[in-house]
Motif scaffolding. Sequence first.
Motif, PDB file in Angstrom:
ATOM      1  N   ILE A   9     -28.391  66.663  11.819  1.00 49.10           N
ATOM      2  CA  ILE A   9     -28.244  67.107  13.205  1.00 49.10           C
ATOM      3  C   ILE A   9     -27.435  66.084  13.996  1.00 49.10           C
ATOM      4  CG2 ILE A   9     -29.515  67.691  15.319  1.00 49.10           C
ATOM      5  CD1 ILE A   9     -31.841  68.310  13.021  1.00 49.10           C
ATOM      6  N   CYS A  14     -26.642  68.002  20.275  1.00 51.50           N
ATOM      7  CA  CYS A  14     -27.806  68.898  20.294  1.00 51.50           C
ATOM      8  C   CYS A  14     -28.310  69.043  21.726  1.00 51.50           C
ATOM      9  CB  CYS A  14     -28.899  68.310  19.407  1.00 51.50           C
ATOM     10  SG  CYS A  14     -30.471  69.181  19.513  1.00 51.50           S
ATOM     11  N   THR A  15     -28.555  70.293  22.148  1.00 47.40           N
ATOM     12  CA  THR A  15     -28.997  70.543  23.519  1.00 47.40           C
ATOM     13  C   THR A  15     -30.524  70.572  23.629  1.00 47.40           C
ATOM     14  OG1 THR A  15     -29.095  72.917  23.209  1.00 47.40           O
ATOM     15  CG2 THR A  15     -26.967  72.000  23.894  1.00 47.40           C
ATOM     16  N   GLY A  16     -31.202  70.543  22.490  1.00 46.54           N
ATOM     17  CA  GLY A  16     -32.660  70.609  22.524  1.00 46.54           C
ATOM     18  C   GLY A  16     -33.176  72.006  22.798  1.00 46.54           C
ATOM     19  N   CYS A  17     -32.373  73.027  22.492  1.00 46.84           N
ATOM     20  CA  CYS A  17     -32.765  74.407  22.800  1.00 46.84           C
ATOM     21  C   CYS A  17     -33.948  74.887  21.954  1.00 46.84           C
ATOM     22  CB  CYS A  17     -31.581  75.342  22.614  1.00 46.84           C
ATOM     23  SG  CYS A  17     -31.121  75.612  20.885  1.00 46.84           S
ATOM     24  N   GLY A  18     -34.145  74.261  20.806  1.00 50.30           N
ATOM     25  CA  GLY A  18     -35.320  74.562  19.990  1.00 50.30           C
ATOM     26  C   GLY A  18     -35.200  75.757  19.059  1.00 50.30           C
ATOM     27  N   ARG A  19     -34.040  76.382  19.008  1.00 50.46           N
ATOM     28  CA  ARG A  19     -33.913  77.573  18.150  1.00 50.46           C
ATOM     29  C   ARG A  19     -34.099  77.243  16.673  1.00 50.46           C
ATOM     30  NH1 ARG A  19     -29.520  81.643  20.779  1.00 50.46           N
ATOM     31  NH2 ARG A  19     -29.935  80.990  22.895  1.00 50.46           N
ATOM     32  N   CYS A  20     -33.573  76.110  16.272  1.00 45.02           N
ATOM     33  CA  CYS A  20     -33.710  75.713  14.864  1.00 45.02           C
ATOM     34  C   CYS A  20     -35.173  75.448  14.530  1.00 45.02           C
ATOM     35  CB  CYS A  20     -32.863  74.486  14.569  1.00 45.02           C
ATOM     36  SG  CYS A  20     -33.254  73.078  15.627  1.00 45.02           S
ATOM     37  N   LEU A  31     -38.827  69.021  18.001  1.00 48.86           N
ATOM     38  CA  LEU A  31     -38.045  68.427  19.078  1.00 48.86           C
ATOM     39  C   LEU A  31     -38.647  67.078  19.424  1.00 48.86           C
ATOM     40  CD1 LEU A  31     -37.388  71.417  21.494  1.00 48.86           C
ATOM     41  CD2 LEU A  31     -35.755  70.325  19.970  1.00 48.86           C
ATOM     42  N   ALA A  44     -33.375  67.930  18.239  1.00 49.23           N
ATOM     43  CA  ALA A  44     -34.054  68.365  17.023  1.00 49.23           C
ATOM     44  C   ALA A  44     -34.022  67.242  15.991  1.00 49.23           C
ATOM     45  CB  ALA A  44     -33.360  69.602  16.474  1.00 49.23           C
ATOM     46  N   CYS A  62     -28.320  77.801  14.902  1.00 54.36           N
ATOM     47  CA  CYS A  62     -27.905  76.894  15.989  1.00 54.36           C
ATOM     48  C   CYS A  62     -26.688  77.455  16.716  1.00 54.36           C
ATOM     49  CB  CYS A  62     -27.591  75.505  15.442  1.00 54.36           C
ATOM     50  SG  CYS A  62     -26.993  74.399  16.744  1.00 54.36           S
ATOM     51  N   PRO A  63     -26.831  77.746  18.019  1.00 56.01           N
ATOM     52  CA  PRO A  63     -25.724  78.357  18.761  1.00 56.01           C
ATOM     53  C   PRO A  63     -24.572  77.385  19.031  1.00 56.01           C
ATOM     54  CG  PRO A  63     -27.743  78.285  20.100  1.00 56.01           C
ATOM     55  CD  PRO A  63     -28.022  77.519  18.853  1.00 56.01           C
ATOM     56  N   PHE A  64     -24.832  76.121  18.850  1.00 55.33           N
ATOM     57  CA  PHE A  64     -23.821  75.116  19.204  1.00 55.33           C
ATOM     58  C   PHE A  64     -23.189  74.446  17.993  1.00 55.33           C
ATOM     59  CE2 PHE A  64     -27.108  75.528  22.440  1.00 55.33           C
ATOM     60  CZ  PHE A  64     -26.341  76.000  23.493  1.00 55.33           C
ATOM     61  N   VAL A  66     -24.259  72.370  15.752  1.00 57.90           N
ATOM     62  CA  VAL A  66     -24.426  70.924  15.656  1.00 57.90           C
ATOM     63  C   VAL A  66     -25.136  70.513  14.359  1.00 57.90           C
ATOM     64  CG1 VAL A  66     -24.552  70.810  18.168  1.00 57.90           C
ATOM     65  CG2 VAL A  66     -26.631  70.611  16.862  1.00 57.90           C
ATOM     66  N   ILE A  67     -25.536  71.521  13.561  1.00 62.75           N
ATOM     67  CA  ILE A  67     -26.209  71.199  12.295  1.00 62.75           C
ATOM     68  C   ILE A  67     -25.216  71.369  11.142  1.00 62.75           C
ATOM     69  CG2 ILE A  67     -28.079  71.817  10.705  1.00 62.75           C
ATOM     70  CD1 ILE A  67     -29.712  72.744  13.072  1.00 62.75           C
TER      71      ILE A  67
END
Length: 74
Positions: A9, A14-20, A31, A44, A62-64, A66-67
Amino acid sequence: MKPPALPVIDTDRCTGCGRCVAACPPHVLWLEAERPNGWGKKTAVLHDAVGCTGCAKCYAVCPFEVISMVRGEG
Ligand code: SF4
Ligand code: SF4
């Protein structure tokens, strides 16, 4: 058995959105806050690499983007 690849990661992005975290079947992602007591930016973290199956669901969700899935040595 060792998974073929583990998620890495990019915590800076990482935005910390938590989806992963929500998508991980064995719940080995969580998180983590930058500073104690939950303060600061959350990112994450793979807290149990041994429990990770390498399924890449975190990577896919992950929408961004970053993984990255990175192959281990051996
Ligand atoms: S690869 Fe699969 S098991 Fe491993 S952290 Fe990602 S979602 Fe969880
Ligand atoms: S889905 Fe991506 S941006 Fe969201 S917490 Fe996970 S790694 Fe960070």
